[in-house]
Design a protein around this motif. Structure first.
Motif, PDB file in Angstrom:
ATOM      1  N   GLU A  36      39.968  41.185  41.083  1.00 17.92           N
ATOM      2  CA  GLU A  36      39.985  41.127  39.623  1.00 17.92           C
ATOM      3  C   GLU A  36      39.071  42.179  39.008  1.00 17.92           C
ATOM      4  N   GLY A  39      41.686  44.887  38.536  1.00 17.65           N
ATOM      5  CA  GLY A  39      42.926  44.548  37.869  1.00 17.65           C
ATOM      6  C   GLY A  39      43.665  43.447  38.571  1.00 17.65           C
ATOM      7  N   SER A  69      42.200  50.506  30.153  1.00 21.66           N
ATOM      8  CA  SER A  69      41.986  49.120  30.549  1.00 21.66           C
ATOM      9  C   SER A  69      43.084  48.270  29.920  1.00 21.66           C
ATOM     10  N   GLY A  70      43.718  47.445  30.724  1.00 18.53           N
ATOM     11  CA  GLY A  70      44.829  46.613  30.275  1.00 18.53           C
ATOM     12  C   GLY A  70      46.200  47.256  30.469  1.00 18.53           C
ATOM     13  N   SER A 154      41.984  46.658  34.932  1.00 14.58           N
ATOM     14  CA  SER A 154      40.931  46.063  34.125  1.00 14.58           C
ATOM     15  C   SER A 154      39.637  46.776  34.473  1.00 14.58           C
TER      16      SER A 154
END
Length: 180
Positions: A36, A39, A69-70, A154
């Motif tokens: 995590e 990502g 990011s995202g 992420s």
């Protein structure tokens, strides 16, 4: 560029495998909170763009990737080299732990230079662990093979993509993921 890296890789490959220090599976490499940090598997419906990555003996094209990011990216990864190579998204610590696992795979004959022994991947290593290479942030490919990864990034940096086949990372088969 490629010739000197190949010489270095050959030197690493010819060293005794014990010199790399076979170890236990590192939790930093996969599953749970550690993945995590970089990502999570993405959904095809969320893909904003596709990046083609070619793996050569011992470098990538491109050597650097920019993401937000995202952002969800589809990677089309192809092994253009003559040896087995990996595309793995992670932190330096995750790669270090995964290199120990890849060393075990090599020692047990799963990775055999230019081919993968898929039957050996099923081998029981104890504690319910196998040598399957099925993490969503990684593909392991024989020469000429290609595969896709869909990944949602992420974080804000310190992410690399790398080949963790013994000696390849050390010879420079690593690239940066830059956040913009």
């Amino acid at each position: 560029m490629g010739k000197s890296k190949l010489i270095i890789a050959a030197a690493f490959m010819s060293m005794s495998l014990s010199a790399f220090g076979a170890g236990a599976h590192g939790d930093e490499h996969k599953h749970g909170a550690s993945v995590e940090k970089v990502g999570k598997p993405g959904k095809a419906s969320d893909v904003s763009r596709t990046i083609t990555v070619a793996m050569f003996d011992n470098y990538y094209e491109p050597e650097e990737i920019s993401v937000r990011s995202g952002e969800t990216v589809r990677f089309v990864v192809k092994n253009e080299g003559v040896m087995v190579h990996e595309f793995n998204i992670g932190t330096a610590a995750m790669h270090k732990a995964h290199q120990e696992e890849m060393l075990v795979m090599m020692k047990h004959g799963v990775i055999q230079g230019n081919k993968i022994n898929h039957e050996m991947m099923e081998m029981d290593m104890g504690d319910g662990q196998s040598m399957k290479h099925d993490d969503p942030n990684s593909v392991l490919l024989e020469p000429g093979q290609s595969q896709e990864i869909i990944w949602t990034f992420s974080g804000d940096g310190n992410i690399e993509f790398a080949c963790n086949v013994p000696g390849h990372y050390q010879s420079g088969m690593v690239g940066d993921v830059k956040f913009n």
